[in-house]
Design an enzyme around this catalytic site. Sequence first.
Site, PDB file in Angstrom:
ATOM      1  N   THR A  68      -5.402   8.673  -3.078  1.00 22.31           N
ATOM      2  CA  THR A  68      -5.167   8.173  -1.513  1.00 22.31           C
ATOM      3  C   THR A  68      -3.824   9.009  -1.023  1.00 22.31           C
ATOM      4  O   THR A  68      -4.058   9.565   0.165  1.00 22.31           O
ATOM      5  CB  THR A  68      -4.885   6.685  -1.197  1.00 22.31           C
ATOM      6  OG1 THR A  68      -6.089   6.291  -1.995  1.00 22.31           O
ATOM      7  CG2 THR A  68      -4.529   6.299   0.010  1.00 22.31           C
TER       8      THR A  68
ATOM      9  N   GLU B 147       0.907  -1.183   0.020  1.00 26.08           N
ATOM     10  CA  GLU B 147       0.068  -0.020  -0.007  1.00 26.08           C
ATOM     11  C   GLU B 147       1.044   1.167  -0.079  1.00 26.08           C
ATOM     12  O   GLU B 147       0.596   2.428  -0.770  1.00 26.08           O
ATOM     13  CB  GLU B 147      -0.879  -0.106   1.176  1.00 26.08           C
ATOM     14  CG  GLU B 147      -1.953  -0.973   1.311  1.00 26.08           C
ATOM     15  CD  GLU B 147      -3.130  -0.481   0.443  1.00 26.08           C
ATOM     16  OE1 GLU B 147      -3.116  -0.290  -0.591  1.00 26.08           O
ATOM     17  OE2 GLU B 147      -4.289  -0.517   1.004  1.00 26.08           O
TER      18      GLU B 147
HETATM   19  N1  HSE Z   1      -6.973   4.685   6.184  1.00 28.84           N
HETATM   20  C1  HSE Z   1      -6.916   4.940   4.723  1.00 28.84           C
HETATM   21  C2  HSE Z   1      -6.953   6.419   4.370  1.00 28.84           C
HETATM   22  C3  HSE Z   1      -7.545   4.178   3.742  1.00 28.84           C
HETATM   23  O1  HSE Z   1      -7.981   6.937   4.771  1.00 28.84           O
HETATM   24  O2  HSE Z   1      -6.069   7.201   4.075  1.00 28.84           O
HETATM   25  C4  HSE Z   1      -7.464   4.386   2.192  1.00 28.84           C
HETATM   26  O3  HSE Z   1      -8.240   3.687   1.614  1.00 28.84           O
END
Ligand code: HSE
Length: 309
Positions: free
Chosen positions: A185, A132
């Site tokens: 993101t 990720e």
């Molecule tokens: N917790 C992460 C964010 C999830 O909110 O950046 C991303 O899908």
Amino acid sequence: MYSFVDCRKSFAFSSSANLGSGFDILSVAHDAFFDEVEACISSDGVKVSMVGNHETIPEDPLRNSAGFAIVSLMKDYGIKEGITLKIRKGVPAGLGLGSSGASAAAAVASVNSLLSLDLTKDSMVKYSMLGEGAVAGSPHPDNVAASIFGGFVAVLGERTVNLKVNYSDLKFILFIPSVASNDKTKKARELVPKMVETASYVKNMRYGFSLVLGLERGDRDLIRQGLNDEIVEKARLPMFPYYPKLKEIALSGNAIGSCVSGAGPSIIVFTDGETDVNLIESEGRKLMESMGYSVNVKEAKIGGGVRVE
Ligand code: HSE
């Protein structure tokens, strides 16, 4: 040494992370979409091959969540053999539905099985979340944990635990606008404030406990209160300007509650037998279209964990 077979294939569901106040901690897997990753022994190094519809996901293993997870895993375990990953995307990318997480989770599960590594699920989370990081700028464990464990999860440091859920008719509606972007993101994470007011922290603690206890007790009022966030959703609101009105529509249709799905732009609405699903879907779609978004509305149930074929 390992006992090799040639290839292994795994399937991992989409997910919605954060669930209100649980930034990088809480998440749920859903059966809306899944990714399939086949790992095969090959000559050397890690190669990624995207098959089918995959929009613009890079095949460079260092820029691909599945590829990077496997590069990290092989480095730690001193694995010299090559691995080729064939990724068939089912989870649409860049929409807050745990797409990169599902690929990474399925890749790690496949390689784990292929090389008989006997990784625990927590170790699988560790390597998948490194993947990720290759996409989102910093590793976050919540989506991969849901895709690996299934159900509702809380990532508590190096351990993930499944939340108890006593709610037999709990389902979801996903509002998925067509505004995907690969670095969404990363950008959304840059908006998260570094410091917060104590009052916001207290509210968020209240929301987090409400959600966890509400799910365990099957208490819809607690879940509704729990699906709020004072900090991260608020900071990211310019990325999903339709959300406050969509939440109003969800509540007017007697949804249990709603929140932003991960880093957005998708929204997840929690429903049960008392919810007017048709009203929420049609009014929600009307709202988003009136604001210039074309939207896919999808119903889903809680999904299971990663499955190796
Ligand atoms: N917790 C992460 C964010 C999830 O909110 O950046 C991303 O899908």
